[in-house]
Design an enzyme around this catalytic site. Sequence first.
Site, PDB file in Angstrom:
ATOM      1  N   TYR A   1     -13.397   7.123 -39.784  1.00 19.98           N
ATOM      2  CA  TYR A   1     -13.621   6.475 -38.490  1.00 19.98           C
ATOM      3  C   TYR A   1     -12.879   7.160 -37.331  1.00 19.98           C
ATOM      4  O   TYR A   1     -13.374   7.176 -36.201  1.00 19.98           O
ATOM      5  CB  TYR A   1     -13.173   5.021 -38.552  1.00 19.98           C
ATOM      6  CG  TYR A   1     -14.036   4.118 -39.407  1.00 19.98           C
ATOM      7  CD1 TYR A   1     -15.161   4.589 -40.077  1.00 19.98           C
ATOM      8  CD2 TYR A   1     -13.714   2.768 -39.543  1.00 19.98           C
ATOM      9  CE1 TYR A   1     -15.937   3.761 -40.866  1.00 19.98           C
ATOM     10  CE2 TYR A   1     -14.495   1.922 -40.327  1.00 19.98           C
ATOM     11  CZ  TYR A   1     -15.599   2.425 -40.990  1.00 19.98           C
ATOM     12  OH  TYR A   1     -16.358   1.593 -41.756  1.00 19.98           O
TER      13      TYR A   1
ATOM     14  N   HIS B   1      19.241 -11.451  -2.942  1.00 22.83           N
ATOM     15  CA  HIS B   1      18.112 -11.269  -3.851  1.00 22.83           C
ATOM     16  C   HIS B   1      18.061  -9.861  -4.460  1.00 22.83           C
ATOM     17  O   HIS B   1      17.248  -9.605  -5.347  1.00 22.83           O
ATOM     18  CB  HIS B   1      16.797 -11.550  -3.125  1.00 22.83           C
ATOM     19  CG  HIS B   1      16.532 -13.014  -2.918  1.00 22.83           C
ATOM     20  ND1 HIS B   1      17.479 -13.886  -2.426  1.00 22.83           N
ATOM     21  CD2 HIS B   1      15.420 -13.767  -3.144  1.00 22.83           C
ATOM     22  CE1 HIS B   1      16.968 -15.101  -2.354  1.00 22.83           C
ATOM     23  NE2 HIS B   1      15.721 -15.059  -2.788  1.00 22.83           N
TER      24      HIS B   1
ATOM     25  N   GLU C   1       9.992 -23.204  -8.884  1.00 23.83           N
ATOM     26  CA  GLU C   1       9.089 -22.108  -9.228  1.00 23.83           C
ATOM     27  C   GLU C   1       8.923 -22.143 -10.751  1.00 23.83           C
ATOM     28  O   GLU C   1       9.590 -21.422 -11.490  1.00 23.83           O
ATOM     29  CB  GLU C   1       9.680 -20.791  -8.725  1.00 23.83           C
ATOM     30  CG  GLU C   1       9.830 -20.814  -7.203  1.00 23.83           C
ATOM     31  CD  GLU C   1      10.756 -19.744  -6.634  1.00 23.83           C
ATOM     32  OE1 GLU C   1      11.249 -18.916  -7.430  1.00 23.83           O
ATOM     33  OE2 GLU C   1      10.987 -19.753  -5.416  1.00 23.83           O
TER      34      GLU C   1
ATOM     35  N   PHE D   1       1.758 -14.833  -3.610  1.00 25.63           N
ATOM     36  CA  PHE D   1       2.757 -13.967  -4.230  1.00 25.63           C
ATOM     37  C   PHE D   1       2.693 -13.983  -5.754  1.00 25.63           C
ATOM     38  O   PHE D   1       3.367 -13.198  -6.406  1.00 25.63           O
ATOM     39  CB  PHE D   1       4.170 -14.417  -3.816  1.00 25.63           C
ATOM     40  CG  PHE D   1       4.377 -15.900  -4.007  1.00 25.63           C
ATOM     41  CD1 PHE D   1       4.495 -16.450  -5.270  1.00 25.63           C
ATOM     42  CD2 PHE D   1       4.436 -16.742  -2.903  1.00 25.63           C
ATOM     43  CE1 PHE D   1       4.666 -17.810  -5.440  1.00 25.63           C
ATOM     44  CE2 PHE D   1       4.607 -18.103  -3.073  1.00 25.63           C
ATOM     45  CZ  PHE D   1       4.723 -18.642  -4.354  1.00 25.63           C
TER      46      PHE D   1
ATOM     47  N   TYR E   1       8.875 -23.215   6.926  1.00 27.93           N
ATOM     48  CA  TYR E   1       9.456 -22.524   5.772  1.00 27.93           C
ATOM     49  C   TYR E   1       9.497 -21.019   5.987  1.00 27.93           C
ATOM     50  O   TYR E   1       8.531 -20.406   6.431  1.00 27.93           O
ATOM     51  CB  TYR E   1       8.650 -22.807   4.494  1.00 27.93           C
ATOM     52  CG  TYR E   1       9.120 -21.991   3.317  1.00 27.93           C
ATOM     53  CD1 TYR E   1      10.336 -22.271   2.708  1.00 27.93           C
ATOM     54  CD2 TYR E   1       8.383 -20.907   2.852  1.00 27.93           C
ATOM     55  CE1 TYR E   1      10.798 -21.500   1.647  1.00 27.93           C
ATOM     56  CE2 TYR E   1       8.838 -20.132   1.788  1.00 27.93           C
ATOM     57  CZ  TYR E   1      10.050 -20.433   1.194  1.00 27.93           C
ATOM     58  OH  TYR E   1      10.509 -19.674   0.163  1.00 27.93           O
TER      59      TYR E   1
ATOM     60  N   ASN F   1       8.545 -11.004  -0.372  1.00 26.59           N
ATOM     61  CA  ASN F   1       7.687 -11.998  -1.012  1.00 26.59           C
ATOM     62  C   ASN F   1       6.300 -11.406  -1.229  1.00 26.59           C
ATOM     63  O   ASN F   1       5.375 -11.630  -0.458  1.00 26.59           O
ATOM     64  CB  ASN F   1       7.613 -13.236  -0.115  1.00 26.59           C
ATOM     65  CG  ASN F   1       7.401 -14.512  -0.894  1.00 26.59           C
ATOM     66  OD1 ASN F   1       6.911 -15.482  -0.359  1.00 26.59           O
ATOM     67  ND2 ASN F   1       7.773 -14.548  -2.145  1.00 26.59           N
TER      68      ASN F   1
ATOM     69  N   ARG G   1     -15.380   9.892 -36.540  1.00 30.58           N
ATOM     70  CA  ARG G   1     -16.745   9.441 -36.284  1.00 30.58           C
ATOM     71  C   ARG G   1     -16.818   8.428 -35.135  1.00 30.58           C
ATOM     72  O   ARG G   1     -17.814   8.367 -34.409  1.00 30.58           O
ATOM     73  CB  ARG G   1     -17.316   8.826 -37.564  1.00 30.58           C
ATOM     74  CG  ARG G   1     -18.799   8.574 -37.502  1.00 30.58           C
ATOM     75  CD  ARG G   1     -19.384   7.782 -38.648  1.00 30.58           C
ATOM     76  NE  ARG G   1     -18.571   7.630 -39.839  1.00 30.58           N
ATOM     77  CZ  ARG G   1     -18.732   6.623 -40.693  1.00 30.58           C
ATOM     78  NH1 ARG G   1     -19.664   5.708 -40.479  1.00 30.58           N
ATOM     79  NH2 ARG G   1     -17.980   6.531 -41.778  1.00 30.58           N
TER      80      ARG G   1
END
Length: 505
Positions: free
Chosen positions: A277, A82, A411, A326, A52, A194, A280
């Site tokens: 507050y 991409h 995915e 990844f 792969y 990646n 303080r």
Amino acid sequence: MVHLNGSTLTLMEMKRVIYEGEEIAIDPLSMEKVMKSRLAVEKIVASGETVYGINTGFGKFSDVRIQDKDVDTLQLHLIRSHACGVGEYFPEPVSKAMVVLRLNALIKGYSGVRPCVVERLCDLANEEIIPVIPSQGSLGASGDLAPLSHLALVLVGEGKVHYQGRIVPTKGVYDERGISPLTLKAKEGLALINGTQAMTAMGVINYIEAERLMDQCDWIGAMTFEALEGIIDAFHPAIHEARGYPEQMEVAKRIRKLTSDSKLVTHQGDKRVQDAYSLRCMPQVHGASRQSLAYIKEKLEIEMNAATDNPLILENGKTVVSGGNFHGQPIAIAMDFLKIAVAEMANISERRVERLVNPQLNDLPAFLSPDPGLQSGGMIMQYAAASLVSENKTLAHPASVDSIPSSANQEDHVSMGTIGARHAYQIILNTQTVAAIEMICAMQALEIRGITLASTSAQKLYEKGRTIVSSIEEDRVFSDDIEALSTWLRADQFQWNIHGQFILG
């Protein structure tokens, strides 16, 4: 010179490289690891074994075997297809951080790229040829594919770069500098994209900005405390030691030190028994936000030195394994944590602004106006602060709990970590603006009280602030003042030094 070896890069070193222009160099032993992992890839290509990312398609196409003659073309197609980033560009420091972090990951020797690839990344950083990278489009798992693809385009001579103060085509800069584009070989395209370097780079910038901002909020909060004649008893060391949080104790110590010679601070019973507050509880609230920094720093420095691509070449090239390093969930959660921590600094700052301008809550002129009624003074500055605080609350919604499947459900769980990091950055910018509004109002209130009665630290900050924003003697366009002071706060002008003193730049 910062020497990169893939294992020891720190946030402090990144700060020097990104903000101070310090150059980087690759450790020779790391380069040996790079060469060994590359040899492993070349053996796989020569053997015809199907692996792969080397000779297959990507994502859902992982079962598609690519012919040997097309392996190099596959890498270029990967990068171009991409490169789908959209929206505004990442700030240039973030893009530079991305280059450095991607380089640092590749030289760990798990990625199988050639030495020329890491050398080119090093040259880009040192020569300030910084990829132009759109900030939107990453899911934060399978890595920051879209942003890192825009980074990788620059290596092959495509896309755009930040260069000498301009955004220009990469090709023109390469031609001018005599740089030859790289031709990516097997595995290299995937190795470049990646990973989690977009969210981590944004996270690095966020951490540096947030750490400085928290220092600034302590000093500005102390200035407001004086302007409202706060009760210093609430900062007694024993109170904070009784609870035990180091960050809370440190903030209380800072407020005491900053106001130590003030003639405006009061004690219990002088004017009232207790403060609200927002005055303080500064140590408790500021301190709690500071607690996030240690966690976030730890996660960032691990990720900065992590191998986050896929597959990884292990055991000196004997094993190539597909995994999930990844996936950006660790950084996604850290950025969501940072969002909440910084948003709370804005929340309490805006409440202090309200106490400075609301005549029902103090004995100062209404809205610090020089002529209440005819002139509105700081009235709408509080509106602006309230708007930013409310916007922060929507941005603080955790990105890490969201997921949407991609690549035909291969995915099927993603981190949205880059969205979290981007939103954290916007919260930081908003909070810097709220702090600027508080400082403008606090300066005006101290002036009304009598600046000579204020502490040395407050006077020092006031004097510097007045070189940027003048006294409110008549209503004007306060937007300009807010922007000017916000810009100053973002320029690293003052911070807490190692000797326990605030310093002005």
